[in-house]
Structure formats: C-alpha cells, structure tokens
Design an enzyme around this catalytic site. Sequence first.
Site, PDB file in Angstrom:
ATOM      1  N   HIS A 128       1.073  -1.251   0.007  1.00  0.00           N
ATOM      2  CA  HIS A 128       0.043  -0.194  -0.010  1.00  0.00           C
ATOM      3  C   HIS A 128       0.979   1.399  -0.068  1.00  0.00           C
ATOM      4  O   HIS A 128       1.987   1.169  -0.076  1.00  0.00           O
ATOM      5  CB  HIS A 128      -0.854   0.029   1.111  1.00  0.00           C
ATOM      6  CG  HIS A 128      -0.035  -0.197   2.437  1.00  0.00           C
ATOM      7  ND1 HIS A 128       0.683   0.627   3.133  1.00  0.00           N
ATOM      8  CD2 HIS A 128      -0.163  -1.282   3.391  1.00  0.00           C
ATOM      9  CE1 HIS A 128       1.091   0.061   4.292  1.00  0.00           C
ATOM     10  NE2 HIS A 128       0.394  -0.983   4.383  1.00  0.00           N
ATOM     11  N   HIS A 155       4.160   1.158   2.281  1.00  0.00           N
ATOM     12  CA  HIS A 155       5.255   0.607   1.548  1.00  0.00           C
ATOM     13  C   HIS A 155       5.750   1.298   0.491  1.00  0.00           C
ATOM     14  O   HIS A 155       6.980   1.477   0.368  1.00  0.00           O
ATOM     15  CB  HIS A 155       4.855  -0.785   1.081  1.00  0.00           C
ATOM     16  CG  HIS A 155       4.224  -1.717   2.082  1.00  0.00           C
ATOM     17  ND1 HIS A 155       2.893  -2.117   1.982  1.00  0.00           N
ATOM     18  CD2 HIS A 155       4.766  -2.493   3.118  1.00  0.00           C
ATOM     19  CE1 HIS A 155       2.847  -3.001   3.027  1.00  0.00           C
ATOM     20  NE2 HIS A 155       3.770  -3.266   3.750  1.00  0.00           N
ATOM     21  N   ASP A 168       5.434   0.504  12.691  1.00  0.00           N
ATOM     22  CA  ASP A 168       5.863  -0.256  13.574  1.00  0.00           C
ATOM     23  C   ASP A 168       6.977   0.104  14.399  1.00  0.00           C
ATOM     24  O   ASP A 168       8.099  -0.495  14.261  1.00  0.00           O
ATOM     25  CB  ASP A 168       6.370  -1.807  12.672  1.00  0.00           C
ATOM     26  CG  ASP A 168       5.241  -1.942  11.818  1.00  0.00           C
ATOM     27  OD1 ASP A 168       4.341  -2.845  12.414  1.00  0.00           O
ATOM     28  OD2 ASP A 168       5.188  -1.849  10.675  1.00  0.00           O
ATOM     29  N   SER A 174      -2.604  -0.181   6.499  1.00  0.00           N
ATOM     30  CA  SER A 174      -2.188  -1.456   6.885  1.00  0.00           C
ATOM     31  C   SER A 174      -2.543  -2.457   6.060  1.00  0.00           C
ATOM     32  O   SER A 174      -3.804  -2.342   5.894  1.00  0.00           O
ATOM     33  CB  SER A 174      -2.391  -1.858   8.440  1.00  0.00           C
ATOM     34  OG  SER A 174      -2.303  -3.112   8.751  1.00  0.00           O
ATOM     35  N   SER A 175      -1.955  -3.563   5.584  1.00  0.00           N
ATOM     36  CA  SER A 175      -2.765  -4.591   4.886  1.00  0.00           C
ATOM     37  C   SER A 175      -4.078  -5.144   5.810  1.00  0.00           C
ATOM     38  O   SER A 175      -4.919  -5.753   5.289  1.00  0.00           O
ATOM     39  CB  SER A 175      -1.751  -5.844   4.531  1.00  0.00           C
ATOM     40  OG  SER A 175      -0.703  -5.825   5.318  1.00  0.00           O
ATOM     41  N   ARG A 176      -3.655  -5.038   7.046  1.00  0.00           N
ATOM     42  CA  ARG A 176      -4.767  -5.619   7.923  1.00  0.00           C
ATOM     43  C   ARG A 176      -6.087  -4.844   8.078  1.00  0.00           C
ATOM     44  O   ARG A 176      -7.091  -5.421   8.336  1.00  0.00           O
ATOM     45  CB  ARG A 176      -4.208  -6.086   9.361  1.00  0.00           C
ATOM     46  CG  ARG A 176      -3.249  -6.912   9.538  1.00  0.00           C
ATOM     47  CD  ARG A 176      -2.787  -7.418  10.854  1.00  0.00           C
ATOM     48  NE  ARG A 176      -2.031  -8.594  10.552  1.00  0.00           N
ATOM     49  CZ  ARG A 176      -0.897  -8.963  11.041  1.00  0.00           C
ATOM     50  NH1 ARG A 176       0.014  -7.708  11.238  1.00  0.00           N
ATOM     51  NH2 ARG A 176      -0.041  -9.970  10.863  1.00  0.00           N
TER      52      ARG A 176
HETATM   53  P1  AMP Z   1       4.878  -5.105   6.504  1.00  0.00           P
HETATM   54  O1  AMP Z   1       4.734  -5.391   4.975  1.00  0.00           O
HETATM   55  O2  AMP Z   1       3.986  -5.185   7.330  1.00  0.00           O
HETATM   56  O3  AMP Z   1       5.890  -6.178   7.187  1.00  0.00           O
HETATM   57  O4  AMP Z   1       5.839  -3.801   6.463  1.00  0.00           O
HETATM   58  C1  AMP Z   1       7.027  -3.486   5.837  1.00  0.00           C
HETATM   59  C2  AMP Z   1       7.476  -2.198   6.207  1.00  0.00           C
HETATM   60  O5  AMP Z   1       6.430  -1.260   5.832  1.00  0.00           O
HETATM   61  C3  AMP Z   1       7.773  -2.014   7.701  1.00  0.00           C
HETATM   62  O6  AMP Z   1       8.986  -1.250   7.718  1.00  0.00           O
HETATM   63  C4  AMP Z   1       6.529  -1.390   8.139  1.00  0.00           C
HETATM   64  O7  AMP Z   1       6.721  -0.611   9.269  1.00  0.00           O
HETATM   65  C5  AMP Z   1       6.133  -0.284   6.766  1.00  0.00           C
HETATM   66  N1  AMP Z   1       4.880   0.279   6.980  1.00  0.00           N
HETATM   67  C6  AMP Z   1       3.622  -0.580   7.111  1.00  0.00           C
HETATM   68  N2  AMP Z   1       2.658   0.397   7.047  1.00  0.00           N
HETATM   69  C7  AMP Z   1       3.130   1.472   6.966  1.00  0.00           C
HETATM   70  C8  AMP Z   1       2.538   2.795   6.912  1.00  0.00           C
HETATM   71  N3  AMP Z   1       1.385   2.912   7.088  1.00  0.00           N
HETATM   72  N4  AMP Z   1       3.327   3.864   6.908  1.00  0.00           N
HETATM   73  C9  AMP Z   1       4.588   3.784   6.700  1.00  0.00           C
HETATM   74  N5  AMP Z   1       5.333   2.470   6.745  1.00  0.00           N
HETATM   75  C10 AMP Z   1       4.462   1.554   6.876  1.00  0.00           C
END
Ligand code: AMP
Length: 303
Positions: free
Chosen positions: A54, A57, A170, A205-207
């Site tokens: 999203h 990322h 995070d 967030s993907s969630r």
């Molecule tokens: P994930 O795919 O959830 O493991 O996240 C991968 C990276 O994207 C991690 O460094 C997260 O902190 C970052 N990330 C996820 N959501 C966001 C967001 N809304 N804003 C900025 N970075 C994000």
Amino acid sequence: MRRWSISPVGSPPNSRQNDGVERFDTIAALRVHLDSVRAAGRSVGFAPTMGALHDGHRSLIEAAARHNDVAVTSVFVNPLQFAPDEDLAEYPRPLEQDLAVAEAAGARVAFVPTPEEMYPREPWTTVSLRVVTEPWEGESRPTHFAGVATVVTKLFNIIGPCRAYFGEKDYQQLAMLRRMVTDLDQPVEIVGMPTVREADGLAMSSRNLGLTESHRAQAPVVHRALNAGVAAIEAGERYPAAVEAAIRQILATALDADEPDYVAVVDASSLRVPERLEGEVRLLTAVRFGEVRLIDNVGVVIP
Ligand code: AMP
C-alpha cells in the site's frame, strides 16, 4: 532469475530493461547482482515488506530509490514471525500487483523468495533482543520480534551493505532494528520513515482490509486518541499515567473495540515509561476490532 516488467504489449523484449523491476527468486542470483552493483560504486537502498503493498510501503521504496542508486524491495511473508494462532495462511499475497507497485515506486530489484529458499531447514540460529522487545508488542506477541530480527538479519546478510527503510508505523520494531544493527555491527544504515495514513487518520495496513464496515468506520478513533494524548502533553501534562488516561478515554468511545492490549506513553528510545515526560516521547497503542488487531503510534518532542 526472471525479468519482470510491465512493458507495453508489443514492445521488444527487455526494451525497458533499465526501467523495469528485476525479479529474483534465489539468494545466490541476488547476491551476485547486488555485489556487482556495489562493485560499480553504486549504492543500494532496501525496503523489506511482506507484500500486499500500500502507500506506506510505497513511501519506503520511493525513499530507497530517491536516496540510493538501486532500490531493492523484498516480498516475503515470514512464517517465523507469526504465532500458530495468527493469520499466516490468510495473509494476502497479491504478487503481480505488488510487483507493479514496486516498479512504479522506483524499485529496480524485487526479491521474492519461497519459504523453502529462506528456510531450507528448521533454523537452529535465531536473533533475539532483550529490553526493547520485552514490553508492549512483546507481551502480546512473545515470539514475534525474534522472528522479525532473524529474518531481517538473514535479509541483510543476503542483500549486503545498504541503507534499509522501515516505517515508524511499527515503532517498536524500528527501535529494535536500530539497536540490532549497532549491537551486531551489521553494515546497514537504518532509516525510519513517517507513518502514511488514510485521509481519516487510520494508519495504512494490509490488515485494514479485514475490518468490517462498521469497524472500519470506528478505527480512526485510534489516531484521534493518540492525538488527544499529544494535546495533553502540549497543554503541559508531564505524567505518563495522565496522558495514558486521556488516550484511553477517547478509545473507550469506540463501542465495538475491545479493551486496548496496551496504551503506552514512553521514552522514544528506551520504550520505558519515565516518571516524568521529557525530550522525545512516543505514544503507542494496540487495539482489537473483532478479528483485527491494529497498532499505531505518534511522537512528540518536549522542548
Ligand atoms: P509489513 O509488510 O507489514 O511487514 O511492513 C513492511 C514495512 O512497511 C515495515 O517497515 C512497516 O513499518 C512499513 N509500513 C507498514 N505500514 C506503513 C505505513 N502505514 N506507513 C509507513 N510505513 C509502513
């Protein structure tokens, strides 16, 4: 190795070789490629992800591309960081779409290993940190951070010297990784990037896709509540418990949210609750809406 590019139909093969994102499935091929990048004096920026990309990322990949000669992203849903009762099997995996997003954001390399490539056998070696991982998320998800520290260390060993971009979304993870690279002398510069939010303040967030319509409508309360904590600090409040109460009061107005897993008003680097707030402060919370657990945080600096 397979070149993947959203070249226009009918264009000659590899005609956008220098613009497309190159997909690597194996550690060996990626190492050879990135070693040659660095040998040519070019810098590597790395944005690790679990996919379902999203705008949050995207901001990491864009920063990696802006600050470095070659931006690398990885898409790997790391089984090691999910507890048995967590959503590993249901985690979304829209790979073709992710590669298009990565390319549009400026990634030149996408590392997309299988679980077997990353974990050909059960790892006997894991990386875990004390102190910074113990409270908050660590209490709710006791095996999570060692899973993250282990896979990120493996990824750093695979990618090699680089700048690596992580989201403040995070925050505890970011604090852990900053500490890890210094404790272990990993040749990586960690760069933290601001949280990207929806227009109503909900952290991307993907969630979020798992929220029911009614929970989605209520979820912005999380950011509003954290902002109420910031407002209390800006109004002169210096007692963490009073700021925490201000946050909980707003969270309680979302009728369908469970009692938050935690609300923490902490020193931004130790993540411990000080007696009195000073300097850089971080306000963190985790709230469940039905099946979906949302985490968010904001920062404030007390002059
Ligand atoms: P994930 O795919 O959830 O493991 O996240 C991968 C990276 O994207 C991690 O460094 C997260 O902190 C970052 N990330 C996820 N959501 C966001 C967001 N809304 N804003 C900025 N970075 C994000």
